[in-house]
Design an enzyme around this catalytic site. Structure first.
Site, PDB file in Angstrom:
ATOM      1  N   LYS A  22      14.264  36.398   4.937  1.00 42.01           N
ATOM      2  CA  LYS A  22      15.016  36.869   6.112  1.00 42.01           C
ATOM      3  C   LYS A  22      14.141  36.811   7.373  1.00 42.01           C
ATOM      4  O   LYS A  22      14.572  36.316   8.409  1.00 42.01           O
ATOM      5  CB  LYS A  22      15.503  38.312   5.905  1.00 42.01           C
ATOM      6  CG  LYS A  22      16.374  38.504   4.677  1.00 42.01           C
ATOM      7  CD  LYS A  22      16.827  39.944   4.526  1.00 42.01           C
ATOM      8  CE  LYS A  22      15.715  40.922   4.215  1.00 42.01           C
ATOM      9  NZ  LYS A  22      15.042  40.714   2.906  1.00 42.01           N
TER      10      LYS A  22
ATOM     11  N   ARG B 189      21.521  48.163   5.514  1.00 41.67           N
ATOM     12  CA  ARG B 189      21.097  48.146   4.121  1.00 41.67           C
ATOM     13  C   ARG B 189      21.972  49.023   3.239  1.00 41.67           C
ATOM     14  O   ARG B 189      21.750  49.112   2.044  1.00 41.67           O
ATOM     15  CB  ARG B 189      19.663  48.666   4.034  1.00 41.67           C
ATOM     16  CG  ARG B 189      18.642  47.564   4.011  1.00 41.67           C
ATOM     17  CD  ARG B 189      17.304  48.233   3.827  1.00 41.67           C
ATOM     18  NE  ARG B 189      16.417  47.406   3.097  1.00 41.67           N
ATOM     19  CZ  ARG B 189      15.540  46.583   3.668  1.00 41.67           C
ATOM     20  NH1 ARG B 189      15.489  46.455   4.957  1.00 41.67           N
ATOM     21  NH2 ARG B 189      14.717  45.895   2.922  1.00 41.67           N
TER      22      ARG B 189
ATOM     23  N   ARG C  94       2.809  36.811  -0.472  1.00 42.30           N
ATOM     24  CA  ARG C  94       2.943  36.878   0.999  1.00 42.30           C
ATOM     25  C   ARG C  94       1.685  37.484   1.608  1.00 42.30           C
ATOM     26  O   ARG C  94       1.107  38.434   1.102  1.00 42.30           O
ATOM     27  CB  ARG C  94       4.136  37.745   1.376  1.00 42.30           C
ATOM     28  CG  ARG C  94       4.170  38.039   2.875  1.00 42.30           C
ATOM     29  CD  ARG C  94       5.449  38.662   3.337  1.00 42.30           C
ATOM     30  NE  ARG C  94       5.874  39.760   2.501  1.00 42.30           N
ATOM     31  CZ  ARG C  94       7.107  40.252   2.503  1.00 42.30           C
ATOM     32  NH1 ARG C  94       8.022  39.710   3.283  1.00 42.30           N
ATOM     33  NH2 ARG C  94       7.433  41.261   1.723  1.00 42.30           N
TER      34      ARG C  94
ATOM     35  N   ARG D 253       0.933  43.520   2.587  1.00 44.84           N
ATOM     36  CA  ARG D 253       1.677  44.751   2.827  1.00 44.84           C
ATOM     37  C   ARG D 253       1.525  45.722   1.664  1.00 44.84           C
ATOM     38  O   ARG D 253       1.510  45.296   0.514  1.00 44.84           O
ATOM     39  CB  ARG D 253       3.170  44.426   3.016  1.00 44.84           C
ATOM     40  CG  ARG D 253       3.547  44.189   4.444  1.00 44.84           C
ATOM     41  CD  ARG D 253       4.921  43.628   4.605  1.00 44.84           C
ATOM     42  NE  ARG D 253       5.990  44.322   3.891  1.00 44.84           N
ATOM     43  CZ  ARG D 253       7.276  43.979   3.976  1.00 44.84           C
ATOM     44  NH1 ARG D 253       7.642  42.964   4.747  1.00 44.84           N
ATOM     45  NH2 ARG D 253       8.190  44.634   3.309  1.00 44.84           N
TER      46      ARG D 253
ATOM     47  N   ARG E 214      11.982  47.829  -5.169  1.00 49.36           N
ATOM     48  CA  ARG E 214      12.757  47.419  -3.989  1.00 49.36           C
ATOM     49  C   ARG E 214      13.949  46.554  -4.401  1.00 49.36           C
ATOM     50  O   ARG E 214      15.031  46.659  -3.823  1.00 49.36           O
ATOM     51  CB  ARG E 214      11.858  46.659  -3.006  1.00 49.36           C
ATOM     52  CG  ARG E 214      10.898  47.588  -2.266  1.00 49.36           C
ATOM     53  CD  ARG E 214       9.707  46.872  -1.680  1.00 49.36           C
ATOM     54  NE  ARG E 214      10.045  45.830  -0.736  1.00 49.36           N
ATOM     55  CZ  ARG E 214       9.209  44.858  -0.376  1.00 49.36           C
ATOM     56  NH1 ARG E 214       7.990  44.804  -0.892  1.00 49.36           N
ATOM     57  NH2 ARG E 214       9.582  43.959   0.498  1.00 49.36           N
TER      58      ARG E 214
END
Ligand code: AP5
Length: 225
Positions: free
Chosen positions: A13, A88, A127, A160, A171
């Site tokens: 996203k 969300r 990531r 992160r 998540r």
């Protein structure tokens, strides 16, 4: 253009939101990034949000709505925005529509970037982010040229805190329970656009961009009679 980006954590996203923003000159607003900045600054919002984010849970709806309400009221949002990570929950989606309707506006399109759960976990685990400009890299698909250094600004790359495999699994579960119903909310009135996200970044963007043509220059379409 007033658009929202949906999809599993790690679906891409943020990556697509940056490209859309660059091409069409409207802000890409990531609620996750705003919250992480608040945490780094030690702001009240950040302190409250931190305990949810670190566990992979959603922050309360009122907090998320407050973040978005304040952000889209800023002058740079006059021509539109791309919301990434919001709404969300169905409650957030309904509240956003209600808020926009007060000004005669609406969300024009919701893009669901689809990847498998296994792909999402792989992307999250690999990531890396720039601590200075927020640029996003991937250890295999989108590597920084210098080791641990951002290509754009020379900032240090970091991982992160919610990008551990364990938190990522939580998540994903939270997404399926609380965010997946949002897809149906937008599908009901034809606002949902489904994008295959398991392809190279440029190909995914070409697909997104194809649909975006529907919204470009809407205000200029139609003869005056
Ligand atoms: P948020 O920051 O929104 O995280 P997320 O939804 O989990 O999404 P990600 O940022 O993990 O992934 P992405 O889809 O943007 O993927 P990206 O482009 O980086 O939210 C974090 C937390 O904040 C939430 O858990 C919650 O606690 C809280 N929060 C935020 N908003 C909230 C709200 N509205 N209500 C309540 N709580 C809220 O890409 C991922 C990786 O894949 C990168 O390495 C990238 O380089 C790579 N990649 C991207 N595209 C491709 C491709 N096509 N092929 C290969 N690799 C790719």
């Amino acid at each position: 253009m007033r658009l929202v980006l949906l999809g599993l954590p790690g679906a891409g996203k943020g990556t697509q939101g940056d490209r859309m923003s660059e091409k069409y000159g409207i802000p890409h607003i990531s609620t996750g990034s705003i919250i992480r900045e608040s945490i780094a600054e030690g702001a009240d919002l950040g302190q409250e949000a931190d305990r949810y984010i670190s566990r992979g849970e959603l922050i309360p709806d009122e907090l998320a709505l407050q973040v978005v309400h304040e952000r889209i009221a800023r002058p740079d949002c006059k021509k539109g925005w791309i919301l990434d990570g919001f709404p969300r929950t169905v409650l957030q989606a309904r509240e956003l529509d209600r808020l926009l309707a007060e000004s005669g506006l609406d969300v024009q399109g919701a893009f669901d970037i689809r990847v498998t759960q296994a792909e999402a976990i792989e992307r999250i685990a690999k990531r890396r982010m720039c601590s200075s400009c927020g640029a996003v890299y991937h250890l295999e698909h989108y590597r920084a040229k210098g080791k641990g250094i951002c290509d754009t600004c020379g900032g240090e790359l970091y991982r992160r805190s919610d990008d551990t495999v364990e938190t990522a699994r939580r998540r994903l579960a939270v997404y399926m329970q609380q965010t997946h119903p949002v897809l149906h909310y937008y599908a009901q009135d034809g606002r949902l656009f489904s994008i295959n996200g398991v392809r190279p970044i440029d190909e995914v963007f070409a697909d997104v961009d194809h649909f975006l043509q529907m919204f470009v220059g809407d205000e200029d379409v139609g003869e005056v009679r």
